[in-house]
Design a protein around this motif. Structure first.
Motif, PDB file in Angstrom:
ATOM      1  N   GLN B  77      53.984  30.173  74.203  1.00 23.29           N
ATOM      2  CA  GLN B  77      54.974  29.175  73.819  1.00 23.29           C
ATOM      3  C   GLN B  77      55.199  29.196  72.312  1.00 23.29           C
ATOM      4  OE1 GLN B  77      53.801  25.158  74.282  1.00 23.29           O
ATOM      5  NE2 GLN B  77      55.860  24.428  74.749  1.00 23.29           N
ATOM      6  N   ALA B  78      54.117  29.209  71.561  1.00 25.15           N
ATOM      7  CA  ALA B  78      54.274  29.206  70.104  1.00 25.15           C
ATOM      8  C   ALA B  78      55.031  30.442  69.639  1.00 25.15           C
ATOM      9  CB  ALA B  78      52.906  29.158  69.430  1.00 25.15           C
ATOM     10  N   TYR B  79      54.718  31.580  70.244  1.00 27.55           N
ATOM     11  CA  TYR B  79      55.366  32.815  69.818  1.00 27.55           C
ATOM     12  C   TYR B  79      56.851  32.797  70.152  1.00 27.55           C
ATOM     13  CZ  TYR B  79      56.805  37.621  69.682  1.00 27.55           C
ATOM     14  OH  TYR B  79      57.503  38.757  69.417  1.00 27.55           O
ATOM     15  N   VAL B  80      57.205  32.390  71.381  1.00 29.02           N
ATOM     16  CA  VAL B  80      58.623  32.437  71.723  1.00 29.02           C
ATOM     17  C   VAL B  80      59.408  31.397  70.930  1.00 29.02           C
ATOM     18  CG1 VAL B  80      58.275  33.428  74.002  1.00 29.02           C
ATOM     19  CG2 VAL B  80      58.371  30.969  73.771  1.00 29.02           C
ATOM     20  N   GLY B 302      57.177  29.339  63.647  1.00 24.14           N
ATOM     21  CA  GLY B 302      57.192  28.476  64.828  1.00 24.14           C
ATOM     22  C   GLY B 302      55.803  27.932  65.068  1.00 24.14           C
ATOM     23  N   ARG B 303      55.720  26.631  65.313  1.00 18.73           N
ATOM     24  CA  ARG B 303      54.383  26.059  65.507  1.00 18.73           C
ATOM     25  C   ARG B 303      54.394  25.092  66.667  1.00 18.73           C
ATOM     26  NH1 ARG B 303      53.675  21.761  60.571  1.00 18.73           N
ATOM     27  NH2 ARG B 303      55.514  20.524  61.002  1.00 18.73           N
ATOM     28  N   ILE B 304      53.282  25.017  67.321  1.00 20.19           N
ATOM     29  CA  ILE B 304      53.119  24.030  68.387  1.00 20.19           C
ATOM     30  C   ILE B 304      51.753  23.383  68.230  1.00 20.19           C
ATOM     31  CG2 ILE B 304      54.534  25.311  70.039  1.00 20.19           C
ATOM     32  CD1 ILE B 304      51.705  25.901  71.401  1.00 20.19           C
ATOM     33  N   GLU B 305      51.580  22.312  68.971  1.00 19.61           N
ATOM     34  CA  GLU B 305      50.262  21.683  69.013  1.00 19.61           C
ATOM     35  C   GLU B 305      49.488  22.358  70.132  1.00 19.61           C
ATOM     36  OE1 GLU B 305      49.085  19.261  66.994  1.00 19.61           O
ATOM     37  OE2 GLU B 305      47.166  19.396  68.032  1.00 19.61           O
ATOM     38  N   LEU B 311      48.955  25.777  66.260  1.00 19.44           N
ATOM     39  CA  LEU B 311      49.048  27.216  66.437  1.00 19.44           C
ATOM     40  C   LEU B 311      50.411  27.652  65.938  1.00 19.44           C
ATOM     41  CD1 LEU B 311      48.009  29.882  67.627  1.00 19.44           C
ATOM     42  CD2 LEU B 311      49.027  29.214  69.770  1.00 19.44           C
ATOM     43  N   GLY B 312      50.431  28.502  64.933  1.00 15.92           N
ATOM     44  CA  GLY B 312      51.702  28.901  64.350  1.00 15.92           C
ATOM     45  C   GLY B 312      51.861  30.408  64.313  1.00 15.92           C
ATOM     46  N   PHE B 313      53.098  30.858  64.448  1.00 20.22           N
ATOM     47  CA  PHE B 313      53.407  32.274  64.309  1.00 20.22           C
ATOM     48  C   PHE B 313      54.456  32.411  63.226  1.00 20.22           C
ATOM     49  CE2 PHE B 313      51.517  32.291  68.452  1.00 20.22           C
ATOM     50  CZ  PHE B 313      50.862  33.494  68.504  1.00 20.22           C
ATOM     51  N   TYR B 314      54.179  33.231  62.252  1.00 19.86           N
ATOM     52  CA  TYR B 314      55.131  33.465  61.179  1.00 19.86           C
ATOM     53  C   TYR B 314      55.683  34.864  61.365  1.00 19.86           C
ATOM     54  CZ  TYR B 314      57.045  34.142  56.529  1.00 19.86           C
ATOM     55  OH  TYR B 314      57.874  34.404  55.489  1.00 19.86           O
ATOM     56  N   LEU B 315      57.001  34.958  61.539  1.00 21.54           N
ATOM     57  CA  LEU B 315      57.621  36.240  61.824  1.00 21.54           C
ATOM     58  C   LEU B 315      58.620  36.568  60.728  1.00 21.54           C
ATOM     59  CD1 LEU B 315      58.407  35.719  65.575  1.00 21.54           C
ATOM     60  CD2 LEU B 315      56.713  37.264  64.670  1.00 21.54           C
ATOM     61  N   VAL B 316      58.584  37.788  60.267  1.00 19.58           N
ATOM     62  CA  VAL B 316      59.594  38.268  59.337  1.00 19.58           C
ATOM     63  C   VAL B 316      60.343  39.397  60.036  1.00 19.58           C
ATOM     64  CG1 VAL B 316      60.050  39.270  57.084  1.00 19.58           C
ATOM     65  CG2 VAL B 316      58.127  37.728  57.392  1.00 19.58           C
ATOM     66  N   SER B 317      61.669  39.301  60.003  1.00 17.51           N
ATOM     67  CA  SER B 317      62.474  40.341  60.640  1.00 17.51           C
ATOM     68  C   SER B 317      63.213  41.132  59.578  1.00 17.51           C
ATOM     69  CB  SER B 317      63.472  39.695  61.598  1.00 17.51           C
ATOM     70  OG  SER B 317      64.463  40.631  61.955  1.00 17.51           O
ATOM     71  N   ASP B 318      63.301  42.444  59.787  1.00 10.40           N
ATOM     72  CA  ASP B 318      64.153  43.247  58.914  1.00 10.40           C
ATOM     73  C   ASP B 318      65.364  43.736  59.699  1.00 10.40           C
ATOM     74  OD1 ASP B 318      62.849  44.918  60.571  1.00 10.40           O
ATOM     75  OD2 ASP B 318      62.165  46.333  59.050  1.00 10.40           O
TER      76      ASP B 318
END
Lengths: 411, 367, 194
Positions: B77-80, B302-305, B311-318
């Motif tokens: 969930q956090a990732y999507v 994106g973060r969720i509880e 729980l957070g996912f930080y994404l960088v897109s090129d």
């Protein structure tokens, strides 16, 4: 030569079968079982004596070992049921061959001795552990007229012999050269010595009532089970002995989640098996002592006396398993506080009350015994309630300002 | 005068019954008292962050399953959510409800496992653990219905979930949410008011709110200190603003509060699931997302509880098919920061219990 | 009162002692398995496969190996390429099912079994011959056309290739199930509870 074995029916049977003759009329009276002639000639009674004694010892020890292995199966099955699972049920019908499978597995395993271990002490410790458990059987009455020896200081002997296991645990923990084992050994010494005292004091009430130290006489003296007359003593004995056997909630010595396996962390193969046997056997002997002291031992209606004894032993064993399945563990300082602040005063109160009652009331009358039971029950409930209200077991952390550097900097 | 003994250093782990994985604690003891603790980890390092940079956005979902392997749904969930923020996709409503139901079920599982192992560390010989795993099994069965797998679910997709729940899922879920409160009552009856548990946990390992905030501790560990910080309330994502639930908090931040907060959160999770089941409507479950997602260049967090904390996912897109940078903010790892302060001065037994009450998962710590 | 908490605990364990244990004795009894279960033995219909290798591209681990050669067939019929090698190394597979999701022609399905243990790692590679010969009990994972008709891989008969595809689904539409425009009756979309 008056022997403690004399009263034993089985011993007399074997002895007289071998050595009954005219010169021996004192030991094998002609009015007894019809032993006309012994197998051995006159003058060889010593051999008959030895053979008879060895036969009994072999019988008792082997029966006990078999019972202990069966008990491991029973404990695991019951523990499984308490935890809503099945327990071992694969080896043989209903898993009954599980103890044998375990024994084969343990025998086939490599017998490791750690490089840093003190070899002699390390190898000796399992033996020292298992011997006292078996020695206790010497004075335990298993049924009507069947016991190995009727020692007149029986209960003192039991107390003395069982305390040897402390030494074995310390030997195992110290000689392993493992720090978890060391923790286990240290805990064993601290805990077991502390719990000796309330356990011994809780027996005193029984002794006051029975007026004898011999376990055989204690059984015979019980007109109503002493568990009714000595509820407080029973509680203290039960708690104290479960601490002495390292069972939950006092299983600090081999606290799996804390110190891996405690004193027998480094043991493998059959040495480990011997430790396990000693521990499970200790449950049986302790249950046997509890049945003898508090539940009329082998006495019971209809069924044969040996079966009654076995039923009572497994009743108490079930109680121990139930406790193990339910309770979490106390911390070391709380366990010590429980012994000294809670069990010791309670056992002292029990002694006082019982002593006064024995002085004031005529214990030969049944009505007086029931009166005592009522008083003692009230005292037990009040005592436990009052002490649990006032005794606090919690502890505080030691105030540490970190003066030693982090382990990584110390390198 | 207290007897001073020589301090002894013990390696607790990486192979130890109660280090919850391959965690290693280098502990200096004085007798039984903990003088110093040094956590050592990395035994389960699999380079998830680097692996994620070589996989497409969809393929990374399978990696997130394996971070915190007792709560794969919340990881998904956090990732999507992070991906949807990055690509500017909004998932359909039904998909959000399904995600929330799945995530709350997963929170139940995680808390059940945490509670079970915590009580096991306390020395209750596997009994509460077995009871907790019994209920975990029923959630696993629900997951199997939902997505065909029990642990590594890979249920969620960028822009929704991969497939709608099957028909028989709903009655099964209903049975579960009806039964679960009784089982929770049973756990509470088993040990919550047990005097041994109280003496072992009350006042042990106290964490102050100040310390927790300084160390950026989140999740039940933070809430047990009395600070009601729950991302589902504070920064509602998906449909959490449409359901009613309370944020349970503890009183003083000791081991007992951490245990109790988890039990109370499980009750709230059931409440959330019940409301979601009431509110969910038929509809699409996946937005129209190309199979090979190419988000515009940029970054998103994106973060969720999660069950263990934020729980957070930080994404960088090129602009490519794989993330340029894939960073995980794992709550287990950050909650370990307070370990040293909690443990020092207490005894060996308390150390194990306190460590268990923080509820870490090595898959997430080492990543 | 003090001590009551401990007694309560004893009651709970005794209650569970009397109740029937929850253990399932695995080889003899089995947990009911859901049709969506993502099992080990993949189901592959060669007749449906166009050898596009989408599955191989989507696999996060790259464990599907496809070797083809031009067969001289026609592209619109989908038989332009013949398959020489189609290997799935389930020793490394994590059963995420992305390959099944990727397959545009419904040729690859997750299997329903889970008891694939072998003595050698090499035996864990499923070759095309085995896939051709295997009984087709496909999992309904990501295959609503199978799920929609209530197919259960555990008990029902094998599915022939003609029935496995999306075109055999009564509501065969260009949209995927559940998307706007899809017929409301096709997708399993009952709102729970009402």
């Amino acid at each position: 030569m008056p022997s403690p074995l004399e009263g034993n029916a089985l011993f007399r049977g074997i002895y007289c079968w071998l050595a009954a003759n005219k010169g021996n009329a004192l030991q094998c009276p002609p009015d007894g079982p019809a032993f006309k002639d012994g197998w051995l000639p006159l003058g060889w009674e010593w051999l008959a004596y030895t053979i008879a004694a060895l036969a009994i010892v072999m019988l008792v020890v082997n029966a006990f070992m078999v019972l202990a292995t069966i008990y491991t199966y029973v404990e695991r099955r019951l523990l499984g049921r308490f935890q809503s699972r099945l327990g071992p049920n694969r080896a043989g019908p209903f898993g009954l061959l599980q103890p044998i499978a375990d024994a084969i597995k343990l025998l086939a395993k490599e017998d490791l001795v750690p490089a840093g271990a003190d070899r002699w002490v390390f190898n000796l410790a399992p033996v020292v552990m298992v011997v006292p458990v078996i020695l206790v059987l010497a004075v335990l009455p298993f049924g009507r007229h069947s016991f190995v020896a009727d020692v007149n200081i029986g209960i003192l002997y039991v107390v003395a012999v069982t305390s040897i296991s402390t030494l074995a645990m310390f030997m195992a923990g110290f000689s392993s050269g493992n720090r978890y084992a060391m923790f286990g050994g240290m805990r064993a010494v601290a805990q077991l010595i502390s719990y000796e005292i309330p356990v011994v004091l809780s027996i005193v009430g029984v002794l006051l009532l029975a007026g004898s130290l011999s376990l055989v006489s204690i059984v015979e003296a019980q007109r109503i089970p002493y568990i009714l007359l000595q509820p407080l003593g029973f509680f203290v004995f039960m708690a104290g002995s479960s601490a002495e056997m390292n069972r939950s909630p006092f299983d600090l010595v081999e606290a799996e989640s804390e110190i891996v396996s405690g004193y027998h962390t480094e043991y493998s193969g059959m040495k480990f098996g011997v430790f396990q046997l000693a521990e499970f056997g200790a449950v049986l002997t302790t249950s046997g002592i509890m049945a003898t002291l508090f539940l009329k031992g082998w006495e019971g209606p209809v069924l044969p006396s040996h079966l009654w004894f076995l039923i009572k032993v497994f009743l108490f064993a079930f109680l121990f398993i139930w406790v193990r399945a339910t309770l979490p563990r106390l911390r070391l300082d709380q366990v010590m506080a429980f012994a000294w602040k809670f069990l010791l005063p309670l056992s002292l109160i029990n002694i006082f009350i019982t002593a006064i009652e024995v002085l004031a009331l005529d214990t030969t009358k049944l009505a007086n015994l029931w009166l005592m039971a009522g008083i003692n029950m009230a005292v037990a409930v009040l005592g436990i309630a009052a002490f649990s209200r006032f005794v606090r077991l919690g502890g505080k952390p030691r105030d540490i300002t970190i003066e030693i550097p982090m382990a990584s900097e110390a390198r | 005068m207290p007897i001073r003994t020589e301090p002894v250093t013990v390696n607790l782990g990486p192979q130890h019954p109660s280090t919850h994985g391959v965690f290693r604690l280098r502990v200096t003891f004085d007798g039984e008292v903990v003088l110093d603790v040094e956590p050592v980890f990395g035994y389960l390092h699999r380079g998830s962050e680097k692996l994620g940079e070589e996989r497409t956005y969809t393929q990374v979902i399978t990696l997130t399953d394996r971070l915190d392997y007792v709560s794969a749904m919340t990881n998904n969930q956090a990732y999507v959510i992070a991906c949807e923020k990055l690509a500017g996709i909004v998932a359909p409503e039904r998909a959000m409800y399904l995600r929330v139901i799945a995530a709350e079920l997963q929170r139940l599982v995680s808390h059940l496992v945490a509670t079970g192992f915590f009580l096991n560390d306390l020395g209750a010989f596997a009994t509460p653990l077995m009871y907790c795993f019994r209920e975990r099994e029923s959630v696993m069965d629900l997951f199997e219905m939902l997505c065909g797998a029990r642990i590594t679910v890979s249920y969620m997709r960028v822009g929704g979930v991969f497939q709608d729940a099957p028909e028989e899922f709903w009655p099964a879920l209903n049975t579960f949410t009806t039964d679960m409160p009784h089982y929770l009552d049973e756990y509470e009856q088993l040990l919550t008011s047990n005097e041994i548990l109280l003496t072992r946990t009350k006042g042990v390992g106290i964490l102050t709110t100040e310390k927790a905030l300084n160390c950026s501790v989140t999740g039940p560990v933070l809430r047990s200190t009395g600070f009601p910080w729950d991302l589902r309330k504070v920064d509602p994502y998906e449909i959490y603003d449409r359901v009613q639930f309370d944020v349970p908090v503890g009183e003083q931040g000791d081991n007992y509060d951490r245990y109790k907060v988890r039990i109370m959160e499980m009750r709230q999770s059931i409440r959330i699931i019940d409301q979601c089941v009431q509110q969910i409507h038929p509809g699409p479950v996946k937005a129209d997302v190309p199979a090979l997602l190419r988000p515009p260049p940029g970054d998103a967090y994106g973060r969720i509880e999660g069950p263990k904390g934020e729980l957070g996912f930080y994404l960088v897109s090129d602009g490519g098919i794989a993330p340029y940078r894939f960073k995980i903010r794992s709550p287990s790892f950050i909650n370990l920061t307070v370990l040293r302060d909690l443990l020092i001065g207490w005894k060996l037994a308390d150390m194990i219990v306190t460590f268990g009450s923080i509820d870490i998962n090595m898959g997430e710590v080492d990543r | 009162m003090y001590g009551l908490g401990i007694l309560n605990g004893f009651l709970v364990t005794m209650k569970n002692f009397i109740k029937k244990p929850v253990t399932i004795q695995y080889p003899e009894e089995r947990n009911p398995q859901h049709p969506r279960f993502r099992g080990e033995e993949f189901v592959w219909y060669e007749d449906r496969c166009t050898a596009c290798a989408s599955c191989a591209k989507y696999c996060p681990l790259g464990i599907i190996k496809i070797v083809t050669h031009p067969s001289g067939g026609k592209l619109p019929e989908g038989d332009a390429y013949a398959i020489d090698v189609f290997d799935i190394d389930i020793g490394r597979c994590m059963f995420c099912g992305l390959c099944v999701e990727a397959c545009p022609y419904d040729a690859l399905f997750m299997g329903s079994g889970f008891e694939e243990s072998k003595y050698k790692r090499a035996d864990l590679v499923i070759h095309a011959d085995r896939l051709r010969a295997a009984e087709k009990h496909p999992s309904t994972w990501f295959r609503p056309q199978l799920e929609g008709r209530g197919y259960d891989p555990q008990s029902d008969a094998p599915v022939p290739w003609k029935e496995a595809g999306r075109e055999s689904w009564p509501h065969h539409l260009p949209q995927r199930p559940g998307e706007p425009g899809a017929d409301g009756a096709d997708a399993p979309s009952s709102p729970a509870g009402h």
